[in-house]
Write a protein that holds these residues in place. Sequence first.
Motif, PDB file in Angstrom:
ATOM      1  N   ILE A  77      -6.090 -76.026  41.706  1.00  0.00           N
ATOM      2  CA  ILE A  77      -6.076 -74.598  41.389  1.00  0.00           C
ATOM      3  C   ILE A  77      -7.327 -73.961  41.979  1.00  0.00           C
ATOM      4  O   ILE A  77      -8.448 -74.400  41.696  1.00  0.00           O
ATOM      5  N   ASP A  78      -7.142 -72.971  42.784  1.00  0.00           N
ATOM      6  CA  ASP A  78      -8.266 -72.268  43.385  1.00  0.00           C
ATOM      7  C   ASP A  78      -8.612 -70.996  42.613  1.00  0.00           C
ATOM      8  O   ASP A  78      -9.758 -70.578  42.569  1.00  0.00           O
ATOM      9  N   ASP A  79      -7.605 -70.376  42.033  1.00  0.00           N
ATOM     10  CA  ASP A  79      -7.797 -69.123  41.311  1.00  0.00           C
ATOM     11  C   ASP A  79      -6.792 -69.061  40.178  1.00  0.00           C
ATOM     12  O   ASP A  79      -5.666 -69.562  40.292  1.00  0.00           O
ATOM     13  N   PHE A  80      -7.213 -68.447  39.088  1.00  0.00           N
ATOM     14  CA  PHE A  80      -6.309 -68.298  37.947  1.00  0.00           C
ATOM     15  C   PHE A  80      -6.725 -67.076  37.139  1.00  0.00           C
ATOM     16  O   PHE A  80      -7.856 -66.584  37.248  1.00  0.00           O
ATOM     17  N   THR A  81      -5.782 -66.590  36.335  1.00  0.00           N
ATOM     18  CA  THR A  81      -6.017 -65.407  35.501  1.00  0.00           C
ATOM     19  C   THR A  81      -5.624 -65.738  34.074  1.00  0.00           C
ATOM     20  O   THR A  81      -4.516 -66.230  33.823  1.00  0.00           O
TER      21      THR A  81
ATOM     22  N   ALA B 208     -11.651 -66.099  40.839  1.00  0.00           N
ATOM     23  CA  ALA B 208     -12.373 -66.185  39.583  1.00  0.00           C
ATOM     24  C   ALA B 208     -13.528 -67.178  39.683  1.00  0.00           C
ATOM     25  O   ALA B 208     -13.438 -68.207  40.349  1.00  0.00           O
ATOM     26  N   ASP B 209     -14.590 -66.874  38.995  1.00  0.00           N
ATOM     27  CA  ASP B 209     -15.692 -67.809  38.839  1.00  0.00           C
ATOM     28  C   ASP B 209     -15.360 -68.723  37.651  1.00  0.00           C
ATOM     29  O   ASP B 209     -14.964 -68.254  36.586  1.00  0.00           O
ATOM     30  N   PHE B 210     -15.525 -70.033  37.839  1.00  0.00           N
ATOM     31  CA  PHE B 210     -15.243 -70.942  36.731  1.00  0.00           C
ATOM     32  C   PHE B 210     -16.060 -72.208  36.891  1.00  0.00           C
ATOM     33  O   PHE B 210     -16.612 -72.501  37.961  1.00  0.00           O
TER      34      PHE B 210
ATOM     35  N   ALA C 217      -1.732 -69.093  37.748  1.00  0.00           N
ATOM     36  CA  ALA C 217      -2.612 -69.727  38.724  1.00  0.00           C
ATOM     37  C   ALA C 217      -1.904 -69.826  40.065  1.00  0.00           C
ATOM     38  O   ALA C 217      -0.689 -69.645  40.168  1.00  0.00           O
ATOM     39  N   ASP C 218      -2.695 -70.140  41.094  1.00  0.00           N
ATOM     40  CA  ASP C 218      -2.131 -70.247  42.434  1.00  0.00           C
ATOM     41  C   ASP C 218      -1.585 -71.645  42.716  1.00  0.00           C
ATOM     42  O   ASP C 218      -1.189 -71.946  43.847  1.00  0.00           O
ATOM     43  N   ALA C 219      -1.595 -72.486  41.698  1.00  0.00           N
ATOM     44  CA  ALA C 219      -0.972 -73.808  41.796  1.00  0.00           C
ATOM     45  C   ALA C 219      -0.588 -74.231  40.385  1.00  0.00           C
ATOM     46  O   ALA C 219      -1.187 -73.769  39.412  1.00  0.00           O
ATOM     47  N   PRO C 220       0.392 -75.085  40.221  1.00  0.00           N
ATOM     48  CA  PRO C 220       0.809 -75.480  38.877  1.00  0.00           C
ATOM     49  C   PRO C 220      -0.258 -76.318  38.183  1.00  0.00           C
ATOM     50  O   PRO C 220      -0.961 -77.115  38.798  1.00  0.00           O
ATOM     51  N   GLY C 221      -0.387 -76.093  36.883  1.00  0.00           N
ATOM     52  CA  GLY C 221      -1.357 -76.828  36.098  1.00  0.00           C
ATOM     53  C   GLY C 221      -0.964 -76.814  34.636  1.00  0.00           C
ATOM     54  O   GLY C 221       0.031 -76.187  34.243  1.00  0.00           O
TER      55      GLY C 221
END
Length: 967
Positions: free
Chosen positions: A203-207, A19-21, A225-229
Amino acid sequence: MVDFHEDPGPGTGRRAARADFLSDAPRLSLNGRWRFRLSATAQGTGPGLPDPELDDSGWDTIRVPSHWVLEGHDRPLYTNTAYPFPIDPPRLPDDNPTGDYRLRFDLPDDWPQGWAGGRTVLRFQGVDSCGTVWLNGTLLGHSKGSRLPFEFDVTEAVRPRGNLLAVRVQRWSSGSYLEDQDMWWLPGVFRDVELLSRPAGGIDDFTVSASYDASDGSGALLVTADAPGLVEVPALGVAVPTGDRAAVPHVQPWSAERPRLYRGTLTAAGETIELAIGFRSVEIAGGRLLVNGAPVLFRGVNRHEHHPERGRALDRDTMIRDIELMKRHNVNAVRTAHYPPHPEFLRLCDEYGLWVVDECDIETHGFIYAGWEGNPPAEPMWREALLDRTRRMVERDKNHPSVVIWSLGNESGSGAAFGDIERWIRERDPSRPLHYERDPSYRHSDFYSLMYPSLDDLERIGQRKEEPPEGVAAESPDDVRRRGLPFLLCEYAHAMGNGPGSLADYQAILESYERFCGAFVWEWIDHGLAGPGGTFLHGGDIDYEPNGGRYCLDGLLFPDRTPSPGLAELRKAIEPVGITVEAGEVAVTNKYDTVDLGHLEFRWRVEVDGIPAGHGGTLAVPPCGPRETARVPMPEAEVASEGETWITIEAVLATATRWAPAGHVIAFTQTRLGTTPHHRPPLPATSTGRPRALDGLRLGEAVFDARTGRLVRLGGVELTGPVLDVWRAPTENDRGQGPRNALAADWEAVGLDRFLHRTGDVERPDDRTLVVHGRSGPATRTLGFRTTYTWQRRDGALHLRIDAEPVGDWHDTAYGHLTVSPPRMGARFSLPGGYTDVEWFGLGPGESYADSRAAARVGRFALPIDALQTPYVVPQENGNHVETRWLELRGPGLPALRVDGEPHLDFTARRWTSEALQAGQLLDSGRVWLNLDHGQQGVGSASCGPALPERYRVPVRRHSWSMTLSA
């Protein structure tokens, strides 16, 4: 040195699409001046390019982002459907201009390389067409897919000081076979280049999944996400870890009409990521497209990215200017033709409110010249490249609420790859429907879709009575399924030159049937490039074959973003409020999809012969929900005893928005009150003195040439005319597409552009009347018109009646079955060049034609003659005004020349003839050429579309019209 440009694979060494963010993590822009050298072949400057020790001090410098062909290196090329290289996939010719780029940079002193396990990422937002990248001599990899981002992990390669970034960009690559998108071929590093710091454990990517339940107004938020947040949305009281669903009892849904964004954050590993959450749900139910449980109707445009000086390297201010213009002209949707736009554009669509059909960077139209043999979607060799483009689009843009439909690509025929693309998207993102127009089975599309249907065909589609596409059997499973799909008109109303016509006709049909979910005009902006002296260049101005010529000039904006008359017409045709006067009531219909009319104020005013009459006020329109109609009593207004009394009712913004001020007009209507005949002001008495010596016939102050019977003087005005005029400088729509709809070619084949005139009898039945008989027609042909000009002196003025009777054979011998009709039925006058201004009462202020007149209002208008001309990039017919009651021409030291229609005329006034306009010779002839016409045919959109409907043509029959002239 490895050479990737002919490899059909999508890329090497790249990070996974994501994702772009925007976040607060450090970011270093690498935009600016780079060293640059252009070479003739794919080998560029050779193997030394990535060597940090290479001396590049003698190289040129170039702006990044940009296209090198717009920065003084080589030339831009334009084709419509054809590839500008041999079809020999995946190979390319030896002549392959290649740009080598080099940039030296240092990291900021505070660049956080010290974060344990943190990463540094190099991102390119867009490189056309193949980019191979080295950092400090280390090969990172390569990428194709020009309008999509790619990233490399450079943690091990980057250093605090003295970095050397090298990029080799081939103009043509295997990826070019997938990018034949009716546009300028513009190579280079044309979008941003950035260095991103990524924290360890971050986090590198999330939806973001933010659905809306229309039944109870609740929302559901899930961020994975690809890591907890931690997800926090203060306005909703939400604070939950990633992966946990948050139920929100009451939310305001996002829509293009009310783009409610809930601002929040996603935090992890010391980084704060911005969230702009729009709750909305998209589904297809009952053969209709529903957003938030309600049907929507796209009032859309197709948008290529274009700037006359920077090509596709757009800045944010230009994007905002486009969106504000769209919103001000009632456009509510964009199809990103034919590739994903810069990510900032989608952020702005989220904020301003536009529905978006996000289209993948796939088009293989040029394989039409190979009979579609070897078409990439049907060849396994290309599967990964096609899927890669799909993944990069979906992953980048998945979190934008404005994106409501994924489009698989454009004009790429059929093939198994579209099945693979469909399955991948449906598994990755089941929340949005899919669109693809060119596969006649429509198995991979949730919409039936076509380009450029006729009005009759569109009507049948609305009724679900259309003929099956070629190759699809009637009542087959594909046929039955397609008839149940909603219909999306992905391209219509080709806006090339003067036009498009019939916009109001198309919109009336689109609003009449539930099956339709909207339409997208082709297209937003002319693709003209800046030329010398403020001119604009089109494809035909570049000496190269194949060449798409002027076909890139097909927008609602001129290249400098000046709105064309076509955009004004579209604004009126698609206005989201219908206002009609019926039986003493004003009916107000809300055509919005999701909002009531509370944001609008309704104003009315009365004018008599275009002059304010002192009556006006506001209408108290009761609450009116989407697709509902409210009725209010007609305002009380006095009808004038003489002249035309008109009431104008407008819907305007009650308060300012971010895209328009308060009072901005959203919709309007006009209705004539009463039927009082128009009052013509008294004319000065006829002079009893003799006019200056001039041989000829006289009627009062009017003097006629005794040989030709033409008027040569009226009072103090020396003039010449009329001459029967059946010609206009052909529009792009008159020229059609190749041999199809080639009206101008038919006209020229029978000589309508070269009429010669003969005067017959000149009669004086009495001292107040002069009758001139004649015939007009072209050499070599029998066709023409027998004319009668009947002049009468009346009340100090000069009355003229023109009768034109067709004679001879009006069939085009080249196409014997066709009957050719003239583009105009009019009378041309030559006036002194000292006339400078025109005032008129009729439709205005912009130009209008038989099928493009909805935007024009009845009123009194005044403009300089030079301002009546529309500066189409390619000179063509322009500046006509229909339903003119009267006009007056004025100039220093000249008597005012007045013409009254009986009841109406078309008029044009310009300083060159139609013939000079056709030749592009827009020089002051020293005269003013005034056309006073019975009518002119419509403009249509046949440059790429159906033929002009018969009702908008000038029939070959007897025509009669009258006017009164006075000076």
